[in-house]
Each structure stands twice: as structure tokens, then as C-alpha cells.
Design an enzyme around this catalytic site. Sequence first.
Site, short mmCIF file in Angstrom:
data_model
loop_
_atom_site.label_atom_id
_atom_site.label_comp_id
_atom_site.label_asym_id
_atom_site.label_seq_id
_atom_site.Cartn_x
_atom_site.Cartn_y
_atom_site.Cartn_z
N LYS A 1 0.85 -1.20 0.00
CA LYS A 1 0.00 0.00 0.00
C LYS A 1 0.88 1.25 0.00
O LYS A 1 2.09 1.15 0.27
CB LYS A 1 -0.92 -0.02 1.22
N TYR B 1 16.86 30.54 4.96
CA TYR B 1 15.63 31.18 5.45
C TYR B 1 15.68 31.39 6.95
O TYR B 1 16.01 30.48 7.71
CB TYR B 1 14.41 30.31 5.12
#
Length: 370
Positions: free
Chosen positions: A34, A265
Site C-alpha cells: 500500500k 531562510y
Amino acid sequence: MSIATIEISISGLLHNVAFFRNLSPNSKIMAIVKANAYSHGKEKIATLLDNHIDYFGVARLEEAIELREIGIKSPIVVLEGLFQHDDMQLLIDYDLQTVVHCSEQIEKLAQLSTPAALKVWFKLDSGMHRLGFRADSATQFFAKLVNCDSVKKPINILSHFSCADILTSHETLKQITVFDQFIDSITDPSLLGKQSLAASGGILAWHASHRDVIRPGIALYGVSPFDYNELNKATGCQLGLKPVMKLKSEIITVREHKKGESVGYGLIWQSSRNTKLGVVAMGYGDGYPRDISPGTQVWLNGRLVPIVGRVAMDMILIDLGPDSKEQAGTEVIFWGNDELPVEKIAAHSGMSPYELLTRLTKRAKLRYVD
Ligand SMILES: *Cc1c(COP(=O)(O)O)cnc(C)c1O
């Protein structure tokens, strides 16, 4: 090499299958693929394993159909079962098996007239209380399912553990007891198909849970399902598994960086020395966590080097040190070797390895080796 690569070791994957065969020689294996095989690429993983395992397990019907459409032959089980709007005919057309976990699903099956058309797995809620029939009424619902002509007999039974990864918990043994009581309540043995309880945690820690079919997910990819912390640094490797995924990229450029300068940043990191910084093509846009703890390292040229500044969407900065000779193009490993197991990076990001793996994005390119 291409930039931002998810490198998958085929021999590692096959080693892990052999490990489960050895650990549980009387059980069949349902390989859980999955969520794009935990970001390992479900089509390729299923193709590689089709002749090596006994079942595939997926969460959703679409995932199962995608595997059939590329020619996967093994039985495929849809673990979340049919949704209200799903077409039951698709299960028949694509020869898929479904989990049945609620009375609405039994009602749907009862309306289908094709005899013995569907192989199903009856899901018992043995204590997780998420999906499945409650133990106090399961026998009654099992009888209803038996009465559906469309359902092939015998009927397989599965359940799922809530705490198999917590080695000190008593829940797993309690759940095994509830499971066994339910099995004993089925008086006609000809109705009783395969039994399945164990996912990775059960397989590795609770031998009594192995039964007819084991369902390895994360451990198939070489990763430990157990909590990785200061006390317990168990990695998949230490459990005898081989890591299957390496996340890597390369340095785009190397910059001179002066003592006292900050970078990136928010300028959250400042250098205490003159040094060289590597700018690496990797970021949260590839799935690397933005909120990684300070000092988390990467591997390059045989040594560990710290990430500095904030992880950005496309770039990560690393402090190569003043004596570094590295240049653009140098390979950088983010996790998946002995020094940087994914369990450790997950711990550094406050996530489980499950989440770290499944959040990788399509921008990071899959590559299969050996
Ligand atoms: C996801 C899942 C598994 C695999 O779990 P792991 O912990 O990754 O081994 C097994 N069974 C069911 C029902 C699942 O949903």
C-alpha cells in the site's frame, strides 16, 4: 546519477523475504505494498516479488486494480475493504480479494447473486477498535457472511494488533486470546479458511501470532517497526533485515562561508568558523522533513556532515568544514546506509519511519539497483 534519488536495493528486498520465510516457515507471506509500497514504487516491487510471495496487500481498490493492470498474478487483498461507492463487480473482474469489516459490506455481498464469486477476509476487531466486527457479535456476523452465496467458502479470518510494536505491552497477548476464542466459536471447520494476525511488529516480536499468513509491511523494506529512541536503538539491520531504500542526491555547488555569517531562510544558523558549505539538491519538496532537529547529519565521501540552516523546498545546506575538497556533483546520502538508518532520521524529525517513508514525493526519482 540523477538528482534526488530514491535508490532501491533489489537484493535487500529479496533478503528480507528470505528472512521471513526462515523465521516463519509454515506461514504464507502477504507483502504489503500500500501507499506506493511505502514509497518504494508498488508496480516495480510487486513485479519483483510476484513469484516470491503468496499474496499482496493494499489499502484501496484502485491500488489493487493498478497492480492487476500491469500483469501482477498473485492474489491481492484489499485491506480496507469495499467503500460504499465502489463497484463490487470490479473485485470479480480483477480477481481481487476483499476484507469484510462491517455489516454494510455484508449487505452488499448478500445482494450479489453470482455463486462463490468472491474470496473474502472476515476482519475481527480483537482489540484495536478501528475496523472489524466486535468480538461480542462477530460469530453472528460471520454466520451472515457464510449465508451469502456470492462468498466463497471457506472464509479467511484476519485481525490487526494495536500495540505489537510495544514490547512491554500486554495488549498483543490479549488480542491473540480474543482471536483464538473467535476461531474456537466457529464449529464447522469447513468454513474456516486462512488465519492472519501479524504485521511487522507481530512477525518480529510475537511468534505466537504468525498463523497461516504473515503481513509484513515496513519490515519488508528493512525498517524496524519498533520505537527508536535513546534506550532502544533497534534498527531493521540489527533485527536481521536489510535496508531497501537509500535517499540520496548531490551537491549543486560549494560556497566559501565566513565566520559569524548566517545562512538560509530565517538565518537560523550562524557559523563559528570560516568553512565551506555544500548546497544539496534535496528539500521538503522531495519529502525530506523540514523540521529536522539541529545537527542531523548526512553521509558523503565516507564521513558524516551536519545539515545547517533551515531545510527548504529544494535545497539543504551542509557544513563541509574548512578543509573540504568536495565539489559539485558529490553524492550525498540522507538515509539508508549503516551510519544513517532511516529509523534514526525519523527520530530526529519527530516522526515514525512509516511517515518519513510514505511522505516522499514523486519529484524524488526511483532507481532500482543490484
Ligand atoms: C499496513 C498494514 C500491514 C503492514 O503493517 P506494517 O506495520 O507496516 O508491517 C498489515 N496489515 C494491515 C491490515 C495493514 O493495514
